[in-house]
Design an enzyme around this catalytic site. Structure first.
Site, mmCIF file in Angstrom:
data_model
loop_
_atom_site.group_PDB
_atom_site.id
_atom_site.type_symbol
_atom_site.label_atom_id
_atom_site.label_comp_id
_atom_site.label_asym_id
_atom_site.label_seq_id
_atom_site.Cartn_x
_atom_site.Cartn_y
_atom_site.Cartn_z
ATOM 1 N N ASP A 1 15.007 14.824 -12.585
ATOM 2 C CA ASP A 1 15.109 13.760 -13.955
ATOM 3 C C ASP A 1 14.261 14.162 -15.049
ATOM 4 O O ASP A 1 13.010 13.741 -14.883
ATOM 5 C CB ASP A 1 15.321 12.772 -13.061
ATOM 6 C CG ASP A 1 15.126 11.257 -14.488
ATOM 7 O OD1 ASP A 1 16.574 11.098 -14.946
ATOM 8 O OD2 ASP A 1 14.257 10.918 -14.827
ATOM 9 N N TYR B 1 10.460 12.959 -22.566
ATOM 10 C CA TYR B 1 9.465 13.661 -22.069
ATOM 11 C C TYR B 1 9.302 14.766 -22.504
ATOM 12 O O TYR B 1 8.391 15.667 -22.213
ATOM 13 C CB TYR B 1 9.995 14.073 -21.084
ATOM 14 C CG TYR B 1 10.676 12.906 -20.133
ATOM 15 C CD1 TYR B 1 10.220 10.819 -20.424
ATOM 16 C CD2 TYR B 1 10.942 12.850 -18.681
ATOM 17 C CE1 TYR B 1 10.478 10.486 -20.168
ATOM 18 C CE2 TYR B 1 11.548 11.653 -18.454
ATOM 19 C CZ TYR B 1 11.766 10.557 -18.242
ATOM 20 O OH TYR B 1 11.946 9.393 -17.455
ATOM 21 N N LYS C 1 18.196 12.332 -21.288
ATOM 22 C CA LYS C 1 18.629 10.772 -21.202
ATOM 23 C C LYS C 1 18.670 10.642 -23.443
ATOM 24 O O LYS C 1 17.346 12.073 -23.922
ATOM 25 C CB LYS C 1 17.630 10.191 -21.332
ATOM 26 C CG LYS C 1 17.339 10.115 -19.622
ATOM 27 C CD LYS C 1 16.050 9.015 -19.130
ATOM 28 C CE LYS C 1 15.947 9.781 -17.853
ATOM 29 N NZ LYS C 1 14.666 10.091 -17.259
ATOM 30 N N HIS D 1 18.573 5.848 -23.147
ATOM 31 C CA HIS D 1 17.261 5.505 -22.228
ATOM 32 C C HIS D 1 16.887 4.110 -22.066
ATOM 33 O O HIS D 1 16.153 3.857 -20.988
ATOM 34 C CB HIS D 1 16.137 6.205 -22.718
ATOM 35 C CG HIS D 1 14.834 6.977 -22.198
ATOM 36 N ND1 HIS D 1 14.329 7.946 -22.057
ATOM 37 C CD2 HIS D 1 14.379 6.457 -20.656
ATOM 38 C CE1 HIS D 1 13.664 7.888 -20.846
ATOM 39 N NE2 HIS D 1 13.019 7.466 -20.530
HETATM 40 N N1 LIG Z 1 13.805 5.478 -16.960
HETATM 41 C C1 LIG Z 1 12.988 5.432 -18.143
HETATM 42 O O1 LIG Z 1 13.079 4.421 -18.307
HETATM 43 C C2 LIG Z 1 11.957 6.403 -16.940
HETATM 44 C C3 LIG Z 1 10.789 5.309 -17.384
HETATM 45 C C4 LIG Z 1 9.663 6.385 -16.366
HETATM 46 C C5 LIG Z 1 9.930 7.114 -15.220
HETATM 47 N N2 LIG Z 1 11.216 8.181 -15.665
HETATM 48 C C6 LIG Z 1 11.090 8.440 -13.843
HETATM 49 O O2 LIG Z 1 10.932 8.443 -13.270
HETATM 50 C C7 LIG Z 1 9.968 8.915 -12.124
HETATM 51 C C8 LIG Z 1 9.049 9.396 -11.802
HETATM 52 O O3 LIG Z 1 8.272 7.537 -12.541
HETATM 53 P P1 LIG Z 1 6.616 7.730 -12.817
HETATM 54 O O4 LIG Z 1 6.502 9.322 -12.941
HETATM 55 O O5 LIG Z 1 6.960 7.189 -13.448
HETATM 56 O O6 LIG Z 1 5.758 7.937 -11.648
HETATM 57 P P2 LIG Z 1 6.009 7.359 -10.185
HETATM 58 O O7 LIG Z 1 6.461 8.495 -9.379
HETATM 59 O O8 LIG Z 1 6.001 6.047 -9.374
HETATM 60 O O9 LIG Z 1 4.360 8.010 -9.217
HETATM 61 C C9 LIG Z 1 3.764 9.263 -10.539
HETATM 62 C C10 LIG Z 1 2.195 9.199 -10.280
HETATM 63 O O10 LIG Z 1 1.791 9.198 -8.712
HETATM 64 C C11 LIG Z 1 1.361 10.191 -8.565
HETATM 65 N N3 LIG Z 1 1.679 10.847 -6.736
HETATM 66 C C12 LIG Z 1 2.796 11.209 -6.873
HETATM 67 N N4 LIG Z 1 2.799 11.607 -5.313
HETATM 68 C C13 LIG Z 1 1.994 10.768 -4.859
HETATM 69 C C14 LIG Z 1 1.348 11.042 -3.363
HETATM 70 N N5 LIG Z 1 2.288 11.488 -2.372
HETATM 71 N N6 LIG Z 1 0.857 10.666 -2.980
HETATM 72 C C15 LIG Z 1 -0.331 9.897 -4.467
HETATM 73 N N7 LIG Z 1 0.110 10.296 -5.662
HETATM 74 C C16 LIG Z 1 1.143 10.129 -5.663
HETATM 75 C C17 LIG Z 1 1.516 11.087 -9.820
HETATM 76 O O11 LIG Z 1 -0.177 11.881 -9.740
HETATM 77 P P3 LIG Z 1 0.290 13.660 -9.398
HETATM 78 O O12 LIG Z 1 1.307 13.976 -10.603
HETATM 79 O O13 LIG Z 1 -2.029 14.107 -10.955
HETATM 80 O O14 LIG Z 1 -0.179 14.406 -8.725
HETATM 81 C C18 LIG Z 1 1.450 10.642 -10.853
HETATM 82 O O15 LIG Z 1 0.275 10.404 -11.383
HETATM 83 C C19 LIG Z 1 9.572 9.643 -13.374
HETATM 84 O O16 LIG Z 1 8.723 11.381 -13.847
HETATM 85 C C20 LIG Z 1 10.750 9.947 -14.692
HETATM 86 O O17 LIG Z 1 11.939 11.209 -14.457
HETATM 87 C C21 LIG Z 1 12.615 7.010 -15.643
#
Ligand SMILES: NC(=O)c1ccc[n+]([C@@H]2O[C@H](COP(=O)([O-])OP(=O)(O)OC[C@H]3O[C@@H](n4cnc5c(N)ncnc54)[C@H](OP(=O)(O)O)[C@@H]3O)[C@@H](O)[C@H]2O)c1
Length: 287
Positions: free
Chosen positions: A53, A58, A83, A116
């Site tokens: 994704d 990004y 997106k 998005h």
């Molecule tokens: N459409 C939208 O508006 C929108 C907005 C936000 C996100 N997204 C999508 O959703 C995806 C995921 O959301 P996100 O990146 O915001 O947050 P997330 O996946 O909820 O959390 C990522 C964070 O958690 C840490 N982490 C990951 N796995 C872990 C584990 N097993 N144990 C402990 N910590 C862990 C990562 O650290 P490290 O990387 O340092 O390991 C990073 O700091 C994004 O990458 C994107 O593709 C979409």
């Protein structure tokens, strides 16, 4: 493996309303620096992720495309989403932006392309003509599936009333502190699959004692328990990590189950607490 237990290596596919299917677990690349994206995505593909994704916003589409190309996997084996960025909602701008997304990825199609953000306070509130433009990309085959992100039910109502194609997905913020029951129910009622972004609330929920207790009970990590909760609710997830051990940990969620009591305990943590912006007021356009 015990009979009846899910297979650790098998990511289920979720059917979309257009006849395509999406792997329920993917890898998110938001906030991965371009210089780190090839390595992180390559690691995810090696572990077994087949869904990435990304987004124009990004700044790492090119690196995602490069990782897929270098993986040795056939393009058809990896489901890639991108997106439309917020500055490109006008139809002509959206057409140019989509061409650029494909050029950066070096693909001739994406599996899924999303608006998005709805940006209801910009563009005279017209996200419908933007959606009509995505319908063009779907019809010409360059976006196998199309959908939206951060749309509220009243935004979706307009797309359903004013156009002929329903979004295949709605990608929204969902985690145990923001369970989004209304938007998810709307999706279920209209065959729109919910994708849960920030599924572990960027780590915020991992220290919660209720989640910790479930993790201890089932012998898994808090992140695995939360991702498993999403999967059992039927949503699509794509946790982000640049840490190889976590990329693997987040993939290993198909060989255990949460019982009804665990599911309810986690759902009961809801506080309607967003970590990200409110879709009804968000109006950020990158400069
Ligand atoms: N459409 C939208 O508006 C929108 C907005 C936000 C996100 N997204 C999508 O959703 C995806 C995921 O959301 P996100 O990146 O915001 O947050 P997330 O996946 O909820 O959390 C990522 C964070 O958690 C840490 N982490 C990951 N796995 C872990 C584990 N097993 N144990 C402990 N910590 C862990 C990562 O650290 P490290 O990387 O340092 O390991 C990073 O700091 C994004 O990458 C994107 O593709 C979409």
């Amino acid at each position: 493996m015990m009979q009846g237990q899910p297979d650790a290596g098998t990511v289920p596919a979720i059917s979309l309303n257009d006849g395509h299917a999406i792997p329920q677990l993917g890898f998110g690349v938001f906030q991965i620096e371009p210089r780190d994206t090839v390595e992180a995505t390559t690691r995810a593909l090696e572990i077994g992720y087949r869904h990435i994704d990304t987004a124009e916003m990004y700044g790492n589409e090119q690196e995602v495309g490069r990782a897929v190309a270098r993986s040795g996997l056939d393009r058809s084996e990896v489901f890639v989403t991108s997106k439309l960025n917020n500055g490109f909602h006008r139809p002509d701008d959206a057409r140019t932006a989509f061409d650029e997304t494909l050029r950066r990825l070096a693909f001739d199609y994406v599996d899924l392309f999303l608006i998005h953000w709805p940006l209801p306070t910009l563009y005279d509130g017209d996200f419908v003509s933007t959606w009509q433009t995505l319908i063009e990309f779907h019809r010409d085959g360059r976006a196998r599936s199309i959908g939206v992100s951060n749309f509220q039910p009243h935004h979706l109502d307009r797309l359903l009333a004013e156009t002929e194609v329903a979004p295949a997905v709605n990608q929204i913020e969902v985690h145990p502190y923001l369970t989004q029951d209304d938007v998810r129910r709307y999706g279920t009622g209209h065959q729109i699959v919910t994708e849960a972004w920030s599924p572990i609330a960027q780590g915020l929920v991992l220290g919660d004692p209720v989640i910790g207790a479930v993790a201890t009970k089932v012998g898994r990590t808090p992140a695995q328990v939360v991702l498993r909760w999403h999967v059992q609710r039927g949503d699509v997830v794509f946790p982000k990590s640049v840490t190889p051990a976590r990329i693997r940990e987040n993939f290993e969620i198909f060989d255990f189950e949460l019982d009804g009591e665990d599911m309810d305990a986690i759902s009961g943590l809801n506080r309607d607490e967003r970590t990200g912006p409110d879709p009804d007021t968000f109006d950020y356009v990158p400069g």
